[in-house]
Design a protein around this motif. Structure first.
Motif, PDB file in Angstrom:
ATOM      1  N   TYR A  83      -9.592  -0.269   3.018  1.00  0.00           N
ATOM      2  CA  TYR A  83      -8.998   0.482   1.874  1.00  0.00           C
ATOM      3  C   TYR A  83     -10.119   1.583   1.336  1.00  0.00           C
ATOM      4  CZ  TYR A  83      -7.103   2.026  -2.373  1.00  0.00           C
ATOM      5  OH  TYR A  83      -6.684   2.951  -3.449  1.00  0.00           O
ATOM      6  N   GLU A  85      -9.543   5.061  -1.203  1.00  0.00           N
ATOM      7  CA  GLU A  85      -8.202   6.162  -1.772  1.00  0.00           C
ATOM      8  C   GLU A  85      -8.735   7.639  -1.103  1.00  0.00           C
ATOM      9  OE1 GLU A  85      -7.026   8.110  -5.986  1.00  0.00           O
ATOM     10  OE2 GLU A  85      -8.044   6.159  -6.129  1.00  0.00           O
ATOM     11  N   PHE A 123      -6.547   2.122   7.637  1.00  0.00           N
ATOM     12  CA  PHE A 123      -5.819   1.306   6.863  1.00  0.00           C
ATOM     13  C   PHE A 123      -4.569   1.819   6.231  1.00  0.00           C
ATOM     14  CE2 PHE A 123      -5.038  -0.265   2.243  1.00  0.00           C
ATOM     15  CZ  PHE A 123      -5.311  -1.684   2.565  1.00  0.00           C
ATOM     16  N   TYR A 124      -4.576   3.369   5.749  1.00  0.00           N
ATOM     17  CA  TYR A 124      -3.553   4.263   5.383  1.00  0.00           C
ATOM     18  C   TYR A 124      -2.283   4.061   6.239  1.00  0.00           C
ATOM     19  CZ  TYR A 124      -0.931   8.553   4.059  1.00  0.00           C
ATOM     20  OH  TYR A 124      -0.032   9.239   3.674  1.00  0.00           O
TER      21      TYR A 124
END
Length: 306
Positions: A83, A85, A123-124
């Motif tokens: 993860y 952002e 991950f996204y």
């Protein structure tokens, strides 16, 4: 424009009028430019249907026919999903364009590395139910920011690789360099090779790989003695913009590796725009990358004007 729909692992393409009479072999190999081996594998695995029947690869197709391609099989992502952002600039079933921050590698340099943009992209995708390999089509240096293109399945990756090689993917960068650029426009054509005296540096070298950088002066800031320039690459050598601009006496501000002064915490280089011929839609995708961090470097500059 070509019409696409997704059905699970399959992508349905409605044959447009201008494909009338083409064979599936011609569409995949010539229109899309898929590699021979990949085309052979698709054929052997029966990964193409025509009007829901196993496709005849040499038979002409007709406008309105429904072709289905098994693009979206689950597979190992190739990196450890992790993860972070991220800022998504564009996404569909075939491509993902992310806005890379400073201080992050594009992809792992060892199998166990997890703090790269590729790890974050994997991950996204998994968070959105997509368990497939993720492939970066080009790279940015660790401290260079801006737009990076990823392919979300193997055929898209092969097509985009070829588009990049044929210079049909256009990459526009903004850079702040020391001194006043005297020519408003120019092209630097100098081969780039490794610096034998430094493990990470590159240098202009007669025995290096051909490299070509186009630049245009946008604005000169006399108080800071900095020039804002726009660059477009014809080639994609490691550190290309940094090496070329340093070579002509205008190193990037903050780029201490190539002679820049430490006026910023990193080199002032941002991939501001990416223009991509979509691998299947037959239309251009244009992505502009806002400045995520270090706003002081490009303060007051509108990334959407380039």
């Amino acid at each position: 424009m070509v019409k696409l729909k997704r059905f699970g692992e399959w992508c349905e393409i409605e044959v447009p009028a201008h494909w009338e009479g083409y064979s599936i072999e011609y569409i995949v190999r010539s229109l899309w430019g898929a590699p021979k081996k990949q085309t052979h594998n698709m054929r052997m695995k029966k990964q193409v249907l025509s009007n829901d029947e196993p496709a005849n690869w040499t038979k002409p197709v007709h406008a309105g026919d429904k072709l289905k391609f098994q693009f979206f099989e689950d597979e190992d992502p190739g990196v450890i999903p992790s993860y972070y952002e991220i800022d998504v600039l564009f996404e569909d079933d075939h491509m993902l364009v992310l806005n890379k921050p400073a201080g992050m590698d594009t992809h792992p340099n060892s199998p166990d590395q997890t703090n790269t943009l590729a790890n974050a992209a994997a991950f996204y995708m998994q968070m959105h139910g997509e368990y497939r390999g993720i492939k970066h089509i080009h790279r940015l240096d660790r401290d260079t920011t801006g737009a990076i293109l990823f392919a979300k399945h193997a055929l898209a990756g092969a097509i985009l690789d070829k588009e990049l090689e044929e210079r049909r993917i256009k990459r526009t960068y903004l850079a702040l360099v020391h001194g006043k650029i005297l020519k408003n426009k120019g092209t630097i054509r100098e081969p780039i090779g490794r610096d034998r005296h430094h493990p990470t540096r590159r240098r202009v070298s007669p025995g290096g790989q051909p490299a070509s950088t186009n630049y245009e002066l946008i604005e000169y800031y006399p108080k800071q003695n900095l020039s804002l320039i726009k660059c477009r690459l014809d080639t994609g050598r490691t550190h290309q913009i940094r090496v070329h601009l340093s070579h002509i006496g205008h190193p990037l501000a903050g780029d201490t590796l190539y002679g820049g002064k430490p006026v910023f915490a990193r080199q002032a280089l941002h991939a501001v725009k990416l223009e991509i011929p979509h691998p299947f839609l037959e239309e251009p995708i244009v992505c502009h990358a806002p400045f995520l961090d270090d706003p002081g470097i490009f303060k007051g500059i509108d990334p959407y004007r380039f």
